[in-house]
Structures are given as structure tokens and as C-alpha cells.
Design a protein around this motif. Structure first.
Motif, PDB file in Angstrom:
ATOM      1  N   SER A  39      -7.767   4.217   4.013  1.00 36.68           N
ATOM      2  CA  SER A  39      -7.301   3.065   3.389  1.00 36.68           C
ATOM      3  C   SER A  39      -7.732   2.310   1.898  1.00 36.68           C
ATOM      4  CB  SER A  39      -7.331   1.822   4.508  1.00 36.68           C
ATOM      5  OG  SER A  39      -8.594   1.377   4.376  1.00 36.68           O
ATOM      6  N   PHE A  40      -8.777   3.170   1.752  1.00 43.66           N
ATOM      7  CA  PHE A  40      -9.615   2.714   0.489  1.00 43.66           C
ATOM      8  C   PHE A  40      -9.112   3.484  -0.892  1.00 43.66           C
ATOM      9  CE2 PHE A  40     -13.040   1.493   3.471  1.00 43.66           C
ATOM     10  CZ  PHE A  40     -12.909   0.381   3.618  1.00 43.66           C
ATOM     11  N   PHE A  41      -8.313   4.349  -0.363  1.00 34.88           N
ATOM     12  CA  PHE A  41      -7.392   5.192  -1.382  1.00 34.88           C
ATOM     13  C   PHE A  41      -6.041   4.788  -1.755  1.00 34.88           C
ATOM     14  CE2 PHE A  41     -10.935   7.385  -0.022  1.00 34.88           C
ATOM     15  CZ  PHE A  41     -11.797   8.225  -0.976  1.00 34.88           C
ATOM     16  N   GLU A  77     -11.459   6.604 -10.549  1.00 35.89           N
ATOM     17  CA  GLU A  77     -10.624   5.827 -11.135  1.00 35.89           C
ATOM     18  C   GLU A  77     -10.188   5.119 -10.242  1.00 35.89           C
ATOM     19  OE1 GLU A  77      -7.392   7.972 -13.116  1.00 35.89           O
ATOM     20  OE2 GLU A  77      -8.905   9.628 -14.102  1.00 35.89           O
ATOM     21  N   TYR A  78      -9.765   3.375 -10.556  1.00 36.97           N
ATOM     22  CA  TYR A  78      -9.488   2.690  -9.874  1.00 36.97           C
ATOM     23  C   TYR A  78      -8.130   1.875 -10.224  1.00 36.97           C
ATOM     24  CZ  TYR A  78     -14.205   3.261  -8.727  1.00 36.97           C
ATOM     25  OH  TYR A  78     -15.873   3.880  -8.300  1.00 36.97           O
ATOM     26  N   GLN A  79      -7.484   1.583  -9.287  1.00 36.36           N
ATOM     27  CA  GLN A  79      -6.286   0.712  -9.312  1.00 36.36           C
ATOM     28  C   GLN A  79      -6.207  -0.752  -8.595  1.00 36.36           C
ATOM     29  OE1 GLN A  79      -3.476   1.850 -11.553  1.00 36.36           O
ATOM     30  NE2 GLN A  79      -3.056  -0.243 -11.112  1.00 36.36           N
ATOM     31  N   GLY A  95      -6.128  -5.060  -2.819  1.00 33.08           N
ATOM     32  CA  GLY A  95      -7.362  -5.121  -3.544  1.00 33.08           C
ATOM     33  C   GLY A  95      -7.426  -3.756  -4.342  1.00 33.08           C
ATOM     34  N   TRP A  96      -8.638  -3.495  -4.792  1.00 39.29           N
ATOM     35  CA  TRP A  96      -9.105  -2.569  -5.627  1.00 39.29           C
ATOM     36  C   TRP A  96      -8.957  -1.228  -4.628  1.00 39.29           C
ATOM     37  CZ3 TRP A  96      -9.196  -2.098 -10.788  1.00 39.29           C
ATOM     38  CH2 TRP A  96      -9.239  -3.349 -11.476  1.00 39.29           C
TER      39      TRP A  96
END
Length: 181
Positions: A65-67, A155-157, A162-163
Motif C-alpha cells: 500500500s506504500f506504492f 520517486e514519490y507522488q 498521502g505520499w
């Protein structure tokens, strides 16, 4: 007045192009303040910490879930010489399935430090992390336990949740076999 060497060094560095807006807030780019960047930095650091903790606690659904749903995870640099590199994973779920199968019952400790986070836009950022891990394989597994060092390039979105990590590249630097404790 005594000036220590590190203070003198800081004073010689060029300052970033930061200015104050009409309200007195420090502005990095139009509409963004230093506070905005500090909050983004803190949120991304927490995301990375939660991601690695989920691995060590073997919470694979949380880990996935963190991706982002379309995340691109590249472990091609992890293949030893002469071994075919794995294809990139195209989602957090695929990566979590691989990681869970790979780690199995091994005890792990993952640490990420020294982040270099760049805010590209209010909803996009990049980060480079130093990573250290210890993997203790169960007795009789045939795998040597190891202490590894690597670099993560992320890379973050910013999403509705959230992030999230939208891309990750893993580059191993050193892996040392250890005797399990």
C-alpha cells in the motif's frame, strides 16, 4: 567570538534562492514556502520508515500500500554477474509478493538514512537514501546470513492516501556474509 570550522564552512556555502513573500513567509518557488518543503520532507521520511518496518514485520499488504498502483520497481542492478536480472516490478503488489517470497521466514532489519529529498512540485518529489540491511536466514536454509549496504533512488507522488512511492531503483554497494547471532 569563537567560530568553529563547521560554522565557517556553512557561512561560505552559497545560499539557495529563497526570498520572503509579502506576508513574510520564506518562498522557495512561487507559492511554496520552506515550511511546505519541510513538511513534505518529513512525510516522505515517515513513508520510507513505515515501508521498511512493514518488511521487517512481514506485513506485505501494508508494504504494497506504500506504492502507487503503477509503481515501477527496478532491482536489475542487484543481480550478481552472470545471473539474469529480474524484470522490473510494475506494482507495489507484485513487489510485495516477490519480497515476501524472497524473505520467507528470515529475520530482517532494514534501515534507511541520509535522505536527499528534492521537491519537484507540490505533488512530486525524488529521494536518494543509503540503506543497510541484515538478513538472518533460518538454520538449514542453505543461505548465508548477510549484512548489506545499498542505495535506494525513489520517486514519490502525492495521492489521495498521502505520499506514495511511484518508482524505486535498488543499487547494492556491498554485501558481507555474517554468522547468525
Amino acid at each position: 567570538h569563537m567560530v568553529f570550522w563547521w560554522q565557517a564552512e556553512v557561512e561560505r556555502r552559497p545560499r539557495p534562492a529563497v526570498r520572503e513573500d509579502s506576508g513574510g513567509a520564506r518562498v522557495v518557488r512561487k507559492g511554496e514556502t520552506m515550511t511546505d518543503h519541510a513538511i513534505i520532507h518529513a512525510e516522505i521520511c515517515r513513508l520510507k520508515a513505515e515501508t521498511l518496518l512493514a518488511v521487517d514485520q512481514k506485513r506485505w499488504e501494508d508494504f504494497a500500500s506504500f506504492f502507487t498502483e503503477d509503481a515501477l520497481i527496478d532491482y536489475s542492478r542487484a543481480a550478481p554477474p552472470g545471473v539474469e536480472a529480474p524484470p522490473p516490478f510494475r506494482s507495489g503488489a507484485a513487489y510485495a509478493q516477490f519480497a515476501g517470497a524472497f524473505v520467507g521466514e528470515a529475520r530482517t532489519v532494514h534501515l534507511a538514512s541520509l535522505p536527499i529529498i528534492k521537491v519537484l512540485a507540490p505533488d512530486r518529489a525524488t529521494g536518494v537514501w543509503k540503506m543497510e540491511d541484515i538478513i538472518i536466514w533460518p538454520e538449514g536454509s542453505g543461505q548465508p546470513s548477510r549484512h548489506g549496504y545499498a542505495t535506494y533512488e525513489d520517486e514519490y507522488q502525492l495521492t489521495a492516501n498521502g505520499w506514495r512511492i511511484s518508482a524505486l531503483r535498488f543499487t547494492p554497494l556491498l554485501s558481507v556474509s555474517i554468522d547468525a547471532v
